[in-house]
Design a protein around this motif. Structure first.
Motif, mmCIF file in Angstrom:
data_model
loop_
_atom_site.group_PDB
_atom_site.id
_atom_site.type_symbol
_atom_site.label_atom_id
_atom_site.label_comp_id
_atom_site.label_asym_id
_atom_site.label_seq_id
_atom_site.Cartn_x
_atom_site.Cartn_y
_atom_site.Cartn_z
ATOM 1 N N VAL A 113 -0.079 -1.122 0.400
ATOM 2 C CA VAL A 113 -0.501 -0.160 -0.030
ATOM 3 C C VAL A 113 0.557 0.929 0.763
ATOM 4 N N PHE A 114 1.869 1.097 0.850
ATOM 5 C CA PHE A 114 2.388 2.384 0.747
ATOM 6 C C PHE A 114 3.102 2.954 -0.795
ATOM 7 N N GLY A 115 3.383 1.429 -1.275
ATOM 8 C CA GLY A 115 4.555 1.594 -2.148
ATOM 9 C C GLY A 115 3.671 1.850 -3.059
ATOM 10 N N SER A 116 2.364 1.768 -3.603
ATOM 11 C CA SER A 116 1.762 2.074 -4.577
ATOM 12 C C SER A 116 1.230 3.160 -4.521
ATOM 13 N N ILE A 117 0.970 3.634 -3.430
ATOM 14 C CA ILE A 117 0.296 5.498 -2.727
ATOM 15 C C ILE A 117 1.504 6.240 -3.565
ATOM 16 N N VAL A 118 3.130 5.850 -3.326
ATOM 17 C CA VAL A 118 3.798 6.564 -4.194
ATOM 18 C C VAL A 118 3.970 7.091 -4.305
ATOM 19 N N ALA A 119 4.237 5.662 -5.780
ATOM 20 C CA ALA A 119 4.097 5.457 -6.761
ATOM 21 C C ALA A 119 3.260 6.270 -7.899
ATOM 22 N N PHE A 120 2.535 6.706 -7.469
ATOM 23 C CA PHE A 120 0.838 7.086 -8.233
ATOM 24 C C PHE A 120 1.218 8.514 -8.118
ATOM 25 N N ILE A 121 1.446 9.152 -6.575
ATOM 26 C CA ILE A 121 1.269 10.396 -6.096
ATOM 27 C C ILE A 121 3.076 10.540 -7.247
ATOM 28 N N ILE A 122 4.069 10.287 -7.497
ATOM 29 C CA ILE A 122 4.920 10.427 -8.661
ATOM 30 C C ILE A 122 4.750 11.072 -9.826
ATOM 31 N N ASP A 123 3.865 10.074 -10.684
ATOM 32 C CA ASP A 123 2.976 10.034 -11.504
ATOM 33 C C ASP A 123 2.505 10.684 -11.770
ATOM 34 N N LYS A 124 1.781 11.665 -10.841
ATOM 35 C CA LYS A 124 1.174 12.690 -10.882
ATOM 36 C C LYS A 124 -0.554 11.573 -11.198
ATOM 37 N N ARG A 125 -0.594 10.872 -10.493
ATOM 38 C CA ARG A 125 -2.438 9.642 -10.914
ATOM 39 C C ARG A 125 -3.276 9.460 -9.277
ATOM 40 N N PHE A 126 -3.183 10.873 -9.264
ATOM 41 C CA PHE A 126 -3.734 11.115 -7.654
ATOM 42 C C PHE A 126 -5.452 10.028 -7.612
ATOM 43 N N ILE A 127 -5.770 9.889 -8.702
ATOM 44 C CA ILE A 127 -7.119 8.924 -8.602
ATOM 45 C C ILE A 127 -7.035 7.590 -7.889
ATOM 46 N N HIS A 128 -5.725 7.039 -8.280
ATOM 47 C CA HIS A 128 -4.768 5.894 -8.203
ATOM 48 C C HIS A 128 -4.583 6.071 -7.561
ATOM 49 N N VAL A 158 -5.090 4.635 12.565
ATOM 50 C CA VAL A 158 -4.351 4.448 11.642
ATOM 51 C C VAL A 158 -5.771 4.696 9.837
ATOM 52 N N ALA A 159 -5.924 3.982 10.186
ATOM 53 C CA ALA A 159 -7.959 3.887 9.325
ATOM 54 C C ALA A 159 -7.419 5.675 9.007
ATOM 55 N N LEU A 160 -8.151 6.410 9.893
ATOM 56 C CA LEU A 160 -8.159 7.509 9.530
ATOM 57 C C LEU A 160 -7.378 8.264 8.844
ATOM 58 N N GLY A 161 -6.386 8.014 9.385
ATOM 59 C CA GLY A 161 -4.974 8.804 8.683
ATOM 60 C C GLY A 161 -5.278 8.234 7.450
ATOM 61 N N TYR A 162 -5.101 6.919 6.439
ATOM 62 C CA TYR A 162 -5.364 6.785 5.382
ATOM 63 C C TYR A 162 -6.164 7.159 5.156
ATOM 64 N N LEU A 163 -7.453 7.318 5.358
ATOM 65 C CA LEU A 163 -8.742 8.090 4.345
ATOM 66 C C LEU A 163 -8.527 10.153 4.881
ATOM 67 N N PHE A 164 -7.312 9.857 4.764
ATOM 68 C CA PHE A 164 -7.149 11.764 5.409
ATOM 69 C C PHE A 164 -6.198 11.711 3.795
ATOM 70 N N ILE A 165 -5.142 10.369 3.699
ATOM 71 C CA ILE A 165 -4.690 10.505 2.039
ATOM 72 C C ILE A 165 -5.817 10.732 1.709
ATOM 73 N N ALA A 166 -6.341 10.202 1.675
ATOM 74 C CA ALA A 166 -7.487 9.413 -0.102
ATOM 75 C C ALA A 166 -7.596 10.670 -0.251
ATOM 76 N N VAL A 167 -8.678 11.552 0.993
ATOM 77 C CA VAL A 167 -9.536 13.339 0.574
ATOM 78 C C VAL A 167 -8.421 13.956 0.365
ATOM 79 N N VAL A 168 -7.304 14.083 0.107
ATOM 80 C CA VAL A 168 -6.249 14.495 -0.266
ATOM 81 C C VAL A 168 -5.726 14.834 -1.681
ATOM 82 N N CYS A 169 -5.290 13.499 -1.633
ATOM 83 C CA CYS A 169 -5.135 12.440 -3.379
ATOM 84 C C CYS A 169 -6.681 13.064 -3.516
ATOM 85 N N GLY A 170 -7.521 12.704 -3.451
ATOM 86 C CA GLY A 170 -8.879 13.474 -4.337
ATOM 87 C C GLY A 170 -8.881 14.651 -4.842
ATOM 88 N N LEU A 171 -8.293 15.318 -3.992
ATOM 89 C CA LEU A 171 -8.612 17.206 -3.765
ATOM 90 C C LEU A 171 -8.048 17.720 -5.120
#
Length: 217
Positions: A113-128, A158-171
């Motif tokens: 999960v960590f690696g996928s989130i960082v990789a997609f953020i680097i690629d600017k694919r925020f939905i993924h 921790v679940a709330l933290g991941y949810l916050f990351i999802a909201v930021v990526c959505g924005l």
């Protein structure tokens, strides 16, 4: 890939314990060390250079799990454990045991999960990236990652933290950013993996030659 598949089969079938009963530990450790070095090298060699940070991020939960096991073994050798020593005493000596324990639980899934989130953020694919963050939130909520056991609301913080990351990526996704342009080595890597390389931009048509002036009468 083949090395990872073999290791996964050995883990799923529980054959490491069987091998440990047959072969002495000093004979197995160098083999496992070599396999670990090989997998680590391949993670960097066969991943895009831009994703190096994602590879490191995927290793963090596994490092935390390893550090926790070392602390537990050291305390057990002294005839005690982390619960008896107490978090305050450990933190007073620079050992953030509770944080390492939470970070390292379910390390394999957490690393994915960590690696996928960082990789997609680097690629600017925020939905993924947001989708993987939501997956991490669900896994943490039921205790498959960052939890001592599988349970409902195993680690809500921790679940709330991941949810916050999802909201930021959505924005960020609302701004519709252009995906990161692949480097030449990534295009070659995609070609080797059988993926279609991006089509080159069509060449502009050549300008028509100027008409020759009419001869004078």
């Amino acid at each position: 890939m083949a090395t990872g598949i073999v290791i996964a089969i050995l883990c799923f079938l529980g054959l490491f314990g069987f091998l440990g009963a047959i072969f002495p530990l000093p004979a197995i450790v160098p083999i496992l060390l070599y396999i670990g070095l090989l997998i680590g090298a391949q993670a960097f060699q066969f991943s895009p250079k831009a994703h190096a940070a994602a590879v490191i991020a995927a290793l963090i939960p596994n490092i935390a799990q390893w550090a926790t096991s070392q602390i537990d073994n050291s305390l057990a050798a002294a005839g005690t454990n982390a619960a008896k020593v107490g978090d305050a005493a450990l933190e007073g000596n620079g050992v953030i045991y509770s944080g390492l324990l939470t970070l390292g639980q379910g390390a394999i899934l957490a690393g994915l999960v960590f690696g996928s989130i960082v990789a997609f953020i680097i690629d600017k694919r925020f939905i993924h990236a947001g989708i993987f963050a939501l997956s991490g939130s669900l896994l943490a909520f039921v205790g498959l990652i960052h939890g001592e056991k599988v349970a409902w609301n195993a680690n809500g913080q921790v679940a709330l933290g991941y949810l916050f990351i999802a909201v930021v990526c959505g924005l960020f996704a609302l701004s519709r950013p252009e995906p990161r342009v692949k480097e030449p080595d990534e295009i070659e890597l995609d070609r080797l993996h059988g993926e279609a390389a991006p089509a080159p931009a069509p060449a502009e048509p050549a300008a028509a030659p100027a008409a020759a002036p009419a001869p004078a009468a």
